[in-house]
Design an enzyme around this catalytic site. Structure first.
Site, PDB file in Angstrom:
ATOM      1  N   GLY A   1       0.814  -1.205   0.000  1.00  0.00           N
ATOM      2  CA  GLY A   1       0.000   0.000   0.000  1.00  0.00           C
ATOM      3  C   GLY A   1       0.844   1.250   0.000  1.00  0.00           C
ATOM      4  N   PRO A   2       0.217   2.398  -0.195  1.00  0.00           N
ATOM      5  CA  PRO A   2       0.954   3.670  -0.197  1.00  0.00           C
ATOM      6  C   PRO A   2       1.572   3.949   1.165  1.00  0.00           C
ATOM      7  CG  PRO A   2      -1.272   3.926  -1.093  1.00  0.00           C
ATOM      8  CD  PRO A   2      -1.218   2.579  -0.455  1.00  0.00           C
ATOM      9  N   PRO A   3       2.496   4.867   1.238  1.00  0.00           N
ATOM     10  CA  PRO A   3       3.092   5.214   2.539  1.00  0.00           C
ATOM     11  C   PRO A   3       2.069   5.836   3.477  1.00  0.00           C
ATOM     12  CG  PRO A   3       4.440   6.033   0.714  1.00  0.00           C
ATOM     13  CD  PRO A   3       3.166   5.572   0.121  1.00  0.00           C
ATOM     14  N   GLY A   4       2.191   5.494   4.759  1.00  0.00           N
ATOM     15  CA  GLY A   4       1.366   6.120   5.784  1.00  0.00           C
ATOM     16  C   GLY A   4      -0.015   5.547   5.946  1.00  0.00           C
TER      17      GLY A   4
ATOM     18  N   LYS B   1       0.537   0.091   7.687  1.00  0.00           N
ATOM     19  CA  LYS B   1       1.011  -1.289   7.533  1.00  0.00           C
ATOM     20  C   LYS B   1       1.785  -1.742   8.760  1.00  0.00           C
ATOM     21  CE  LYS B   1       3.095  -0.183   3.696  1.00  0.00           C
ATOM     22  NZ  LYS B   1       2.555   1.171   3.485  1.00  0.00           N
ATOM     23  N   THR B   2       2.669  -0.907   9.253  1.00  0.00           N
ATOM     24  CA  THR B   2       3.429  -1.256  10.456  1.00  0.00           C
ATOM     25  C   THR B   2       2.516  -1.370  11.663  1.00  0.00           C
ATOM     26  OG1 THR B   2       5.346  -0.077   9.552  1.00  0.00           O
ATOM     27  CG2 THR B   2       5.376  -0.592  11.894  1.00  0.00           C
TER      28      THR B   2
ATOM     29  N   GLU C   1     -10.079  33.899 -10.938  1.00  0.00           N
ATOM     30  CA  GLU C   1     -10.575  32.869 -10.026  1.00  0.00           C
ATOM     31  C   GLU C   1     -12.102  32.925  -9.908  1.00  0.00           C
ATOM     32  OE1 GLU C   1      -8.564  30.679  -9.208  1.00  0.00           O
ATOM     33  OE2 GLU C   1      -6.720  31.738  -9.757  1.00  0.00           O
TER      34      GLU C   1
ATOM     35  N   HIS D   1     -13.496  30.836 -12.732  1.00  0.00           N
ATOM     36  CA  HIS D   1     -13.455  29.401 -12.423  1.00  0.00           C
ATOM     37  C   HIS D   1     -14.620  29.011 -11.510  1.00  0.00           C
ATOM     38  CE1 HIS D   1      -9.786  28.274 -14.398  1.00  0.00           C
ATOM     39  NE2 HIS D   1      -9.041  29.155 -13.726  1.00  0.00           N
TER      40      HIS D   1
ATOM     41  N   ASP E   1      -3.720  25.852 -16.450  1.00  0.00           N
ATOM     42  CA  ASP E   1      -5.070  25.405 -16.802  1.00  0.00           C
ATOM     43  C   ASP E   1      -5.076  24.730 -18.165  1.00  0.00           C
ATOM     44  OD1 ASP E   1      -5.965  26.507 -14.433  1.00  0.00           O
ATOM     45  OD2 ASP E   1      -6.450  28.435 -15.363  1.00  0.00           O
TER      46      ASP E   1
END
Length: 709
Positions: A263-266, A269-270, A483, A486, A560
Site C-alpha cells: 500500500g501507499p506510505p502512511g 502497515k506497520t 478565479e 473558475h 489550466d
C-alpha cells in the site's frame, strides 16, 4: 663572552707557549665532552675554546724565524689591524705561514672579530676532522693533534693538510624521510593491532554475537487501527492461528507462512503488524530491510540466519520486515555476489529444505512490483493484503482517533474535514490534527476549533499563504476575475465538483486558487464530469478576455491549459470517448512516435475540438452571468478568501437584488395611464424600493466573514 676577553688579554700579555701549555694541562673535562652532554651552551664554549686555541697556536711561534711578510704584517698591525686581516685573507699563500697566522689572529682579537672569522672556523673544522678517530671520540684528541702539529711546524703543509668539511645538503630531505618512515611504521603497527581487534571483536561490534531479542508485549490492538477494516479482517485469521494452531492443522491444512502488506506510505502497515502481535500475545521480532546490509561482505546473510534462529527458539512468533524491497528487489546478473547473498538466505529461511513451523513472516513494502518473483511466490508470501488510503468513513474514524488526544471545541465537524480530504492517508490526517493543534496553541486558544482544522487542511492541500508578497492592484484585480470565472462556471455547470474555497491569496507558486472537492469518494469519472472539468479549466482565460480584452490576457492560464490538454488527450487515447477514433487505446507516452502520422493528426484534432467546445461553454456561462461575475470578483478583492457556502450566499443576494430591480422597472410598464402626479409618485416609490434593496444587498455582502484575510 667573558672567557673570550680573558683569552684576548692573555694573548696580549703572555707568550704563546705558556698559554698553550697551560691550556693543555689544565683544560677541564667538561669542555672536551660537549657533544656527550648535548647542551647548546657547552657546545658553544667548546667551539670558542678551540677558536681561541688556534689563536694561541699562532702566537706560539712568535720567537721563531720571521719572514719579511710576517714582519710587514706585524708592523701594519701596530697601526691598522683591519688591514692585516684584509691582507691575510686575500693572500692564500700566507695561510701556511705560522707567523702570519699569528699576526692575523692577533688582529682579529684586536678588532673583536675573532668569532666572525670564516677562515678560523674552517681551520677549526679541519683540526677536528684530522684529529678524530671514527665517531668523534672527543675534542681533546683533536686539540692535542693540532697542538703537536703546530709544535712540529707542519700545520697546513702537504703532510698535515687542513681538512675542509662541508655540511650535508640533503639534511632536510633525510629528516623528511625519517619522519615519513616513522609515520609509516606507526601506521602499520596500528593497522595490525586494529586487524587483530577486529578479527576478535567484529561480531561483537556489529551485534552478531548478541542474540536478537523480540518485543514481548505489544500494546497495539486491532481497535487502535482505523480505516482499514478489510485488511484487519484478513489478518484476524493469522491471530486465530497463533492462538490455536491445532484448530487449523488437524484437517491437514497449512496456514500461510508469509503475509505481504502492500500500500501507499502512511496507511498503517506497520501498525497492523503490531496489532497482530498485540492480539495474538506472541513475541514480535521487528526489523527493517536496510538493517541487514553492512560494509562487510556476508553480514546480511548472517543477520538473517540469526533472526530466524532466535525466532525458532520462541515459536510461535511473528517476524515483521519493514521496507523489504531494500533486500528483496529483483536479482540482476550484473549485481555483485554479496548483494544476492542476503536475499538468497532469506529465500532459504522462508521456504527451504528445513521447514520453519510456527513462524509467521509479515513484510511491508510500497513497491511490490520491484520484488523478486521467487520471494513473492506461494509458499513464501502466500497472501498479499492491500492496505489502501481510507475512504471518507475511514478518514472520519482516523480523525476521531487522533482528536481524542486533543481538546476540541463544540463546533468541530469531523465529517466535513473527512469529506474535504480525499486521498489523505492516516499519516496525513495525523499531521493535519497536529498542525491544527499547533495553530490553536499559537493563537492562545483553549481548544481546537473548526477554523484551525480548516487552516491545517488548506495549508497541506494548497500550501502556506504568502501574505507578505507584494502584488499590485491591477494584478489582484485580474486574479480576482480569473478565479471568480473558475468558481462561477463550476457553480453553473452540471457535473462539476462543488466549489470548496476560492482565494486570491498567493499560496505556493500560485497567485490564486479555486478548490473543488467531491461530495463523496470517487472511483471513476463519467464523460459529463470530464467535460465539466474542461469547462472550468477554460473559464479563467475566458474571464480575462471578457473583462480586460484580448490584448490584456496573461500567462496565468498556462497550467489550466496544460491540465485541460492532458485530460482531453486521455479522453481520446485512453478512455475511448472519441467517435472519430473509436474504442481504441493509444500509447501516447512516447509523444505518439509509435503511431502513424494520420492517427496523431486525428488525435490532435479531437483534442482541439474538445478544448474549443469547453472554451465556448465557459464563455456562454460568463456572458450570461456577468453581473454575478462582477459581484463575486469584488467580494474576493474585499475578503481575499471565500468558502463555497459564502460564494453561494453572495450570488443569491446578487440575484435577489437584480430581480427586485427588474420588477421595479417592469412595474410602471404594466400600470394603466394615470394623472401625472400619481404616476410620478409611483415611479418615485419604485426607485426608492430599488435603491433600498440595493443598499441592503451591499450591507449583507459586507457582512460576509473573510477566512484568508
Amino acid at each position: 663572552m667573558a672567557w673570550r676577553r680573558v683569552l684576548s688579554q692573555l694573548a696580549r700579555s703572555r707568550p704563546a707557549s705558556t698559554i698553550y701549555n697551560e691550556l693543555i694541562t689544565s683544560r677541564p673535562s667538561w669542555l672536551l665532552r660537549g657533544d656527550v652532554n648535548g647542551g647548546g651552551t657547552l657546545k658553544n664554549l667548546n667551539e670558542r675554546y678551540q677558536s681561541s686555541f688556534v689563536g694561541s697556536l699562532a702566537r706560539r711561534v712568535q720567537n721563531l724565524d720571521v719572514p719579511s711578510e710576517a714582519s710587514l704584517l706585524k708592523e701594519i698591525y701596530k697601526s691598522d689591524p683591519e688591514r692585516v686581516i684584509q691582507i691575510f685573507e686575500s693572500q692564500p699563500w700566507l695561510h701556511s705561514n705560522r707567523l702570519a697566522l699569528s699576526e692575523y689572529v692577533k688582529a682579529l682579537v684586536k678588532v673583536d672579530r675573532l668569532d666572525d672569522s670564516t677562515l678560523l672556523k674552517t681551520l677549526r673544522r679541519g683540526m677536528a676532522v684530522s684529529g678524530g678517530e671514527g665517531e668523534r671520540v672527543g675534542s681533546s684528541s683533536a686539540l692535542k693533534s693540532a697542538g703537536q702539529a703546530t709544535k712540529d711546524g707542519i700545520l697546513g703543509t702537504a703532510n698535515a693538510p687542513i681538512h675542509m668539511v662541508t655540511s650535508e645538503t640533503g639534511h632536510f630531505k633525510d629528516q623528511i624521510w625519517r619522519t615519513f618512515r616513522s609515520l609509516a611504521l606507526t601506521f602499520l603497527v596500528i593497522s595490525g593491532i586494529g586487524a587483530l581487534i577486529e578479527d576478535r571483536g567484529i561480531s561483537k561490534g556489529l551485534g552478531l554475537s548478541q542474540e536478537v531479542q523480540p518485543i514481548m508485549d505489544s500494546k497495539t490492538k486491532f481497535s487502535d487501527v482505523k480505516g482499514v477494516d478489510e485488511a484487519k479482517a484478513e489478518l484476524e485469521e493469522i491471530v486465530h492461528y497463533l492462538r490455536d494452531p491445532k484448530r487449523f492443522t488437524h484437517l491437514g491444512g497449512k496456514l500461510p507462512k508469509g503475509v505481504l502488506l502492500v500500500g501507499p506510505p502512511g496507511t498503517g502497515k506497520t501498525m497492523l503488524a503490531r496489532a497482530v502481535a498485540g492480539e495474538a500475545g506472541v513475541p514480535f521480532f521487528s526489523c527493517s530491510g536496510s538493517e541487514f546490509e553492512e560494509m562487510f561482505v556476508g553480514v546480511g546473510a548472517r543477520r538473517v540466519r540469526d533472526l530466524f534462529a532466535a525466532a525458532k527458539k520462541r515459536s510461535p512468533c511473528i517476524i515483521f520486515m519493514d521496507e523489504i524491497d531494500a533486500i528483496g528487489g529483483s536479482r540482476n546478473p550484473k549485481d555483485q555476489q554479496y548483494m544476492r547473498m542476503t536475499l538468497n538466505q532469506l529465500l532459504v529461511e522462508l521456504d527451504g529444505f528445513k521447514q520453519n513451523e510456527g513462524i509467521i513472516v509479515i513484510a511491508a513494502t510500497n513497491f511490490p512490483q520491484s520484488l523478486d518473483k521467487a520471494l513473492v511466490r506461494p509458499g513464501r508470501f502466500d497472501r498479499h493484503i492491500v492496505v489502501p488510503n481510507p475512504d471518507v468513513e475511514g478518514r472520519r474514524q482516523i480523525l476521531e482517533s487522533h482528536m481524542l488526544k486533543v481538546l476540541k471545541s463544540d463546533d468541530v465537524d469531523l465529517m466535513i474535514i473527512a469529506r474535504g480530504t480525499p486521498g489523505f492517508s492516516g499519516a496525513d490526517l495525523a499531521n493535519l490534527v497536529n498542525v491544527a493543534a499547533l495553530k490553536a496553541a499559537m493563537d492562545g486558544a483553549k481548544a481546537v476549533t473548526m477554523n484551525d482544522l480548516e487552516y491545517a487542511k488548506d495549508r497541506i492541500m494548497m500550501g502556506s499563504e504568502r501574505k507578505s508578497a507584494v502584488i499590485s492592484d491591477e494584478s489582484r484585480k485580474l486574479t480576482a476575475y480569473h478565479e471568480g470565472g473558475h468558481a462561477l462556471v463550476a457553480i453553473h455547470t452540471e457535473g462539476a465538483r462543488p466549489v470548496h474555497k476560492a482565494t486570491i491569496v498567493p499560496r505556493g507558486r500560485t497567485l490564486g486558487m479555486v478548490s473543488q472537492l467531491p461530495e463523496k469518494d470517487e472511483t471513476s469519472f463519467s464523460r459529463k464530469q470530464m467535460l465539466a472539468w474542461l469547462d472550468v479549466s477554460m473559464a479563467g482565460r475566458v474571464a480575462e478576455e471578457l473583462i480586460f480584452g484580448d490584448s490584456e490576457v496573461t500567462s496565468g492560464a498556462s497550467s489550466d491549459f496544460q491540465n485541460a490538454t492532458k485530460m482531453a488527450r486521455a479522453m481520446v487515447t485512453k478512455y475511448g470517448m472519441s467517435k472519430q477514433l473509436g474504442f481504441v487505446s493509444y500509447n501516447y507516452e512516447d509523444d505518439g512516435k509509435s503511431m502513424s502520422t494520420e492517427t496523431r493528426l486525428l488525435i490532435e484534432q479531437e483534442v482541439k475540438s474538445l478544448l474549443e467546445n469547453a472554451y465556448n461553454n465557459a464563455k456562454t456561462i460568463l456572458t450570461k452571468h456577468s453581473k454575478e461575475h462582477h459581484v463575486l470578483a469584488q467580494a474576493l478583492l474585499e475578503h481575499e478568501t471565500l468558502t463555497g457556502a459564502q460564494i453561494k450566499k453572495i450570488l443569491a443576494q446578487a440575484n435577489s437584488t437584480q430581480q427586485q430591480q427588474e420588477h421595479a422597472v417592469e412595474a410602471p410598464r404594466k400600470t394603466p395611464a394615470a394623472p401625472s402626479s400619481p404616476a410620478a409618485s409611483a415611479a418615485a416609490a419604485a426607485a426608492a424600493t430599488a435603491a433600498a434593496a440595493a443598499k441592503q444587498a451591499a450591507a449583507k455582502a459586507k457582512g460576509v466573514a473573510g477566512i484568508g484575510s
